[in-house]
Enzyme design. Structure first.
Site, PDB file in Angstrom:
ATOM      1  N   ARG A 109       0.823  -1.246  -0.080  1.00  0.00           N
ATOM      2  CA  ARG A 109       0.012  -0.008  -0.181  1.00  0.00           C
ATOM      3  C   ARG A 109       0.816   1.304   0.059  1.00  0.00           C
ATOM      4  O   ARG A 109       1.886   1.248   0.455  1.00  0.00           O
ATOM      5  CB  ARG A 109      -1.084  -0.061   1.232  1.00  0.00           C
ATOM      6  CG  ARG A 109      -2.264  -0.925   1.231  1.00  0.00           C
ATOM      7  CD  ARG A 109      -3.177  -0.420   0.056  1.00  0.00           C
ATOM      8  NE  ARG A 109      -4.362  -1.204  -0.111  1.00  0.00           N
ATOM      9  CZ  ARG A 109      -4.507  -2.588  -0.680  1.00  0.00           C
ATOM     10  NH1 ARG A 109      -3.519  -2.819  -1.594  1.00  0.00           N
ATOM     11  NH2 ARG A 109      -5.524  -3.319  -0.725  1.00  0.00           N
ATOM     12  N   ASP A 137       3.842   0.146  -7.495  1.00  0.00           N
ATOM     13  CA  ASP A 137       2.613  -0.006  -8.090  1.00  0.00           C
ATOM     14  C   ASP A 137       1.611   0.533  -7.259  1.00  0.00           C
ATOM     15  O   ASP A 137       0.321   0.792  -7.549  1.00  0.00           O
ATOM     16  CB  ASP A 137       2.323  -1.631  -7.836  1.00  0.00           C
ATOM     17  CG  ASP A 137       0.865  -1.815  -8.475  1.00  0.00           C
ATOM     18  OD1 ASP A 137       0.523  -1.707  -9.606  1.00  0.00           O
ATOM     19  OD2 ASP A 137       0.001  -2.635  -7.805  1.00  0.00           O
ATOM     20  N   GLU A 178      -3.751   7.799  -4.946  1.00  0.00           N
ATOM     21  CA  GLU A 178      -3.963   7.447  -6.505  1.00  0.00           C
ATOM     22  C   GLU A 178      -5.215   7.958  -7.030  1.00  0.00           C
ATOM     23  O   GLU A 178      -6.317   8.171  -6.474  1.00  0.00           O
ATOM     24  CB  GLU A 178      -4.208   5.940  -6.181  1.00  0.00           C
ATOM     25  CG  GLU A 178      -2.681   5.423  -5.743  1.00  0.00           C
ATOM     26  CD  GLU A 178      -2.902   3.802  -5.456  1.00  0.00           C
ATOM     27  OE1 GLU A 178      -4.037   3.298  -5.775  1.00  0.00           O
ATOM     28  OE2 GLU A 178      -2.075   3.372  -5.142  1.00  0.00           O
ATOM     29  N   HIS A 185      -1.261   0.450 -10.010  1.00  0.00           N
ATOM     30  CA  HIS A 185      -2.017  -0.512  -8.739  1.00  0.00           C
ATOM     31  C   HIS A 185      -2.676  -1.472  -9.709  1.00  0.00           C
ATOM     32  O   HIS A 185      -3.750  -1.891  -9.320  1.00  0.00           O
ATOM     33  CB  HIS A 185      -3.047   0.308  -8.243  1.00  0.00           C
ATOM     34  CG  HIS A 185      -3.524  -0.284  -7.002  1.00  0.00           C
ATOM     35  ND1 HIS A 185      -3.647   0.471  -5.599  1.00  0.00           N
ATOM     36  CD2 HIS A 185      -3.422  -1.411  -6.366  1.00  0.00           C
ATOM     37  CE1 HIS A 185      -3.878  -0.323  -4.726  1.00  0.00           C
ATOM     38  NE2 HIS A 185      -3.743  -1.442  -5.206  1.00  0.00           N
ATOM     39  N   SER A 226      -1.039  -4.637  -9.941  1.00  0.00           N
ATOM     40  CA  SER A 226      -0.082  -5.848  -9.880  1.00  0.00           C
ATOM     41  C   SER A 226      -0.918  -7.050  -9.552  1.00  0.00           C
ATOM     42  O   SER A 226      -0.480  -8.155  -9.829  1.00  0.00           O
ATOM     43  CB  SER A 226       1.005  -5.640  -8.694  1.00  0.00           C
ATOM     44  OG  SER A 226       0.102  -5.445  -7.403  1.00  0.00           O
TER      45      SER A 226
END
Length: 320
Positions: A231, A255, A260, A279, A281
């Protein structure tokens, strides 16, 4: 008499819906991603699979019937955990579903940075033939896996194919297969100076928030890379940016981010020593199948037997 309800806030393939319906033929099963499909049903739902923002106003109301919530994600930090706990609602996560795709992404980022694939892609677009001073290899290096859960274990297994030395961090400190040395979070300072790669695979909790900052980057080798697929809030982003700009560490594969989508103004976008993925992955064609067949259905069978859902039951005190 009103039928018991299961609401799934995602679009599911018909074969998966059929498997669910065969287990609970007397229940009403509502499934669909669009809010219009499920919003009139969630207040009466005994089980909800898939958390959506705004659900709390329906399923946590005093007269709501929710008894068990199955998360569609591994992380549960965005959910109203204290309210769910106070109402005695079971919460299960999708932990383990991501082991294959995320471990693949970790190595994609590590190999990309090591063998300068991202640089060569840019050179290809510019039709530039240039060596880019590429001279690193991943074999027999040391990786520190910060969070040895399902993803960390799969990452450790792959690392052994490269002859890597694997160090791990987990809350319990218990040994794990393919991990040469295990540490606790309190021993993070001991592991970081040894690593050529640091892969952060932790969930976000009050204990892991901002676990990585300037002090941790200073403890890493100047030749080391950090990979964060946990995170964004686990890392102090501005201090990571400074560490990358100053050469405190060699590079990063990211990632996840504190906010975001990542702002277009972030210096991370333009750094030659950074690879960014949005984000994604954990994305895989097998996601729904793994959630339904490996987690939801086994838990549903337990629930029907009036047992606790046994797969990935969240400990509210730990936050995962």
């Amino acid at each position: 008499m009103q039928r018991r309800k299961l609401v799934i806030t995602h679009n599911l393939e018909q074969n998966l819906l059929k498997e669910i319906n065969e287990i609970i033929p007397d229940w009403e099963v509502i499934a669909g991603k669009d809010k219009e499909v499920w919003q009139d049903h969630v207040k009466d739902a005994e089980i909800i699979a898939g958390w959506k923002k705004g659900l709390e106003e329906y399923c946590l109301a005093p007269d709501a019937k929710l008894k068990w919530l199955q998360s569609w994600s591994a992380g549960v930090n965005a959910m109203p955990l204290s309210q769910l706990e106070s109402k005695g609602i079971f919460l299960t996560s999708a932990n383990g579903v991501h082991a294959y795709p995320i471990s693949e992404t970790i190595f994609a980022l590590m190999l990309g940075l090591t063998r300068k694939i991202h640089t060569y892609v840019k050179n290809q677009q510019a039709k530039t033939w240039h060596h880019a001073n590429m001279n690193l290899e991943i074999h027999e290096k040391t990786i520190g896996i910060i969070g040895v859960g399902a993803i960390g274990k799969e990452t450790a297994k792959i690392a052994k194919a490269f002859g890597m030395r694997v160090l791990g961090v987990r809350h319990s400190g218990k040994p794990a297969e393919n991990v040469d040395g295990m540490y606790t979070t309190a021993q993070l300072d001991e592991i970081l100076p040894q690593c050529d790669y640091v892969a952060v695979t932790l969930p976000l909790t009050k204990d892991t928030r901002h676990l990585f900052g300037a002090n941790q980057f200073r403890q890493m080798k100047p030749t080391a890379f950090i990979i964060n697929i946990g995170r964004g809030e686990i890392v102090v982003e501005q201090e990571l940016i400074e560490a990358l700009q100053n050469g405190t560490i060699a590079g990063a594969g990211l990632d996840v981010f504190e906010r975001e989508p990542l702002s277009a103004e972030s210096p991370l976008w333009d750094m030659e020593n950074v690879i960014i993925t949005p984000h994604t992955s954990g994305s895989t064609q097998h996601y729904n199948q793994r959630v339904v067949e490996n987690i939801l259905i086994p838990n549903l069978k337990n629930y029907l037997s009036e047992e606790e859902p046994g797969v990935n039951l969240v400990d509210y005190k730990k936050g995962y």
